[in-house]
Scaffold this motif. Structure first.
Motif, mmCIF file in Angstrom:
data_model
loop_
_atom_site.group_PDB
_atom_site.id
_atom_site.type_symbol
_atom_site.label_atom_id
_atom_site.label_comp_id
_atom_site.label_asym_id
_atom_site.label_seq_id
_atom_site.Cartn_x
_atom_site.Cartn_y
_atom_site.Cartn_z
ATOM 1 N N ASP A 294 -34.587 -9.641 -20.506
ATOM 2 C CA ASP A 294 -34.055 -8.407 -21.088
ATOM 3 C C ASP A 294 -32.675 -8.148 -20.513
ATOM 4 O OD1 ASP A 294 -36.413 -7.781 -22.554
ATOM 5 O OD2 ASP A 294 -37.326 -7.054 -20.702
ATOM 6 N N ILE A 295 -31.747 -7.771 -21.376
ATOM 7 C CA ILE A 295 -30.385 -7.443 -20.966
ATOM 8 C C ILE A 295 -30.039 -6.095 -21.578
ATOM 9 C CG2 ILE A 295 -27.951 -8.110 -21.054
ATOM 10 C CD1 ILE A 295 -28.947 -11.025 -21.440
ATOM 11 N N HIS A 296 -29.550 -5.178 -20.741
ATOM 12 C CA HIS A 296 -29.150 -3.861 -21.234
ATOM 13 C C HIS A 296 -27.714 -3.596 -20.807
ATOM 14 C CE1 HIS A 296 -29.405 0.241 -22.599
ATOM 15 N NE2 HIS A 296 -28.973 0.653 -21.426
ATOM 16 N N VAL A 297 -26.849 -3.402 -21.786
ATOM 17 C CA VAL A 297 -25.455 -3.034 -21.537
ATOM 18 C C VAL A 297 -25.379 -1.522 -21.744
ATOM 19 C CG1 VAL A 297 -23.056 -3.357 -22.238
ATOM 20 C CG2 VAL A 297 -24.670 -5.280 -22.378
ATOM 21 N N ARG A 298 -25.166 -0.793 -20.626
ATOM 22 C CA ARG A 298 -25.190 0.670 -20.686
ATOM 23 C C ARG A 298 -23.980 1.254 -21.407
ATOM 24 N NH1 ARG A 298 -26.369 -0.331 -15.457
ATOM 25 N NH2 ARG A 298 -24.478 0.662 -14.688
ATOM 26 N N GLU A 299 -22.888 0.486 -21.452
ATOM 27 C CA GLU A 299 -21.696 1.002 -22.124
ATOM 28 C C GLU A 299 -20.748 -0.145 -22.457
ATOM 29 O OE1 GLU A 299 -17.952 3.943 -21.105
ATOM 30 O OE2 GLU A 299 -19.758 4.078 -19.897
ATOM 31 N N TYR A 300 -20.210 -0.110 -23.639
ATOM 32 C CA TYR A 300 -19.175 -1.060 -24.048
ATOM 33 C C TYR A 300 -18.082 -0.266 -24.732
ATOM 34 C CZ TYR A 300 -21.314 -0.595 -28.651
ATOM 35 O OH TYR A 300 -21.819 -0.090 -29.826
ATOM 36 N N ALA A 301 -16.926 -0.867 -24.885
ATOM 37 C CA ALA A 301 -15.807 -0.194 -25.551
ATOM 38 C C ALA A 301 -15.025 -1.220 -26.356
ATOM 39 C CB ALA A 301 -14.899 0.469 -24.521
ATOM 40 N N PHE A 302 -14.273 -0.721 -27.329
ATOM 41 C CA PHE A 302 -13.376 -1.563 -28.105
ATOM 42 C C PHE A 302 -11.977 -0.990 -28.020
ATOM 43 C CE2 PHE A 302 -17.324 -2.691 -30.312
ATOM 44 C CZ PHE A 302 -17.198 -4.069 -30.323
ATOM 45 N N SER A 303 -11.005 -1.874 -28.007
ATOM 46 C CA SER A 303 -9.617 -1.471 -28.134
ATOM 47 C C SER A 303 -8.948 -2.463 -29.074
ATOM 48 C CB SER A 303 -8.919 -1.455 -26.765
ATOM 49 O OG SER A 303 -8.854 -2.748 -26.213
ATOM 50 N N THR A 304 -7.714 -2.213 -29.416
ATOM 51 C CA THR A 304 -6.969 -3.154 -30.243
ATOM 52 C C THR A 304 -5.652 -3.476 -29.554
ATOM 53 O OG1 THR A 304 -6.019 -1.349 -31.548
ATOM 54 C CG2 THR A 304 -7.947 -2.441 -32.458
ATOM 55 N N GLU A 305 -5.275 -4.722 -29.633
ATOM 56 C CA GLU A 305 -4.001 -5.180 -29.106
ATOM 57 C C GLU A 305 -3.430 -6.187 -30.091
ATOM 58 O OE1 GLU A 305 -4.463 -6.781 -25.166
ATOM 59 O OE2 GLU A 305 -5.389 -4.941 -24.420
ATOM 60 N N GLU A 306 -2.221 -5.930 -30.529
ATOM 61 C CA GLU A 306 -1.543 -6.827 -31.455
ATOM 62 C C GLU A 306 -2.400 -7.158 -32.674
ATOM 63 O OE1 GLU A 306 -0.119 -10.216 -29.273
ATOM 64 O OE2 GLU A 306 0.836 -8.947 -27.769
ATOM 65 N N GLY A 307 -3.097 -6.146 -33.194
ATOM 66 C CA GLY A 307 -3.908 -6.333 -34.389
ATOM 67 C C GLY A 307 -5.246 -7.008 -34.172
ATOM 68 N N LYS A 308 -5.587 -7.310 -32.931
ATOM 69 C CA LYS A 308 -6.867 -7.958 -32.603
ATOM 70 C C LYS A 308 -7.791 -6.955 -31.929
ATOM 71 C CE LYS A 308 -5.964 -12.298 -33.643
ATOM 72 N NZ LYS A 308 -6.733 -13.051 -34.596
ATOM 73 N N PHE A 309 -9.084 -7.054 -32.245
ATOM 74 C CA PHE A 309 -10.076 -6.231 -31.556
ATOM 75 C C PHE A 309 -10.382 -6.855 -30.197
ATOM 76 C CE2 PHE A 309 -11.198 -4.971 -35.953
ATOM 77 C CZ PHE A 309 -11.081 -3.598 -35.794
#
Length: 100
Positions: free
Chosen positions: A42-57
Motif C-alpha cells: 500500500d502506498i499513500h501520497v498525502r499531498e501532491y501538487a502541479f505547476s507549469t513551466e514553459e508550457g509543461k506540467f
C-alpha cells in the motif's frame, strides 16, 4: 480507466489492485501486487501538487508525505526522494486533468 493506464506502466513489476484519488485534498492511495511479493504493498501520497513551466506540467511530490505498508520503503522514500519535480510527458497530460 486510471487503473488500466497505471497497469500499462508497472506491468513489468506487478499490477495495481486498487487506486483511490481524492482531488479535493490532492492525495492518492495505491495498492500494488508486485511480482515476487506475497502481500500487496500500500502506498499513500498525502499531498501532491502541479505547476507549469514553459508550457509543461510538473508533478511535485514530497517524499516526507508518502507512507507505505513497508517500513523500509517509507524510510527509503523519506531519505532519498526529498521533493521531486517530475515533468509530465505530453502523452500523460490526461493524468494531470484527472488529478487536478
Amino acid at each position: 480507466g486510471a487503473m488500466t493506464h497505471c497497469n500499462k506502466y508497472i506491468e513489468p513489476y506487478g499490477t495495481v489492485v486498487d487506486l483511490q484519488l481524492n482531488t479535493a485534498d490532492r492525495s492518492l492511495s495505491l495498492t500494488l501486487q508486485l511480482k515476487g511479493e506475497e502481500a500487496p504493498v500500500d502506498i499513500h501520497v498525502r499531498e501532491y501538487a502541479f505547476s507549469t513551466e514553459e508550457g509543461k506540467f510538473i508533478l511535485v511530490i514530497d517524499g516526507s508525505k508518502i507512507n507505505t505498508s513497508r517500513e523500509w520503503l517509507t524510510k527509503l522514500l523519506l531519505h532519498h526522494v526529498g521533493q521531486k519535480r517530475l515533468v509530465v510527458p505530453d502523452r500523460l497530460e490526461w493524468v494531470v486533468q484527472l488529478l487536478r
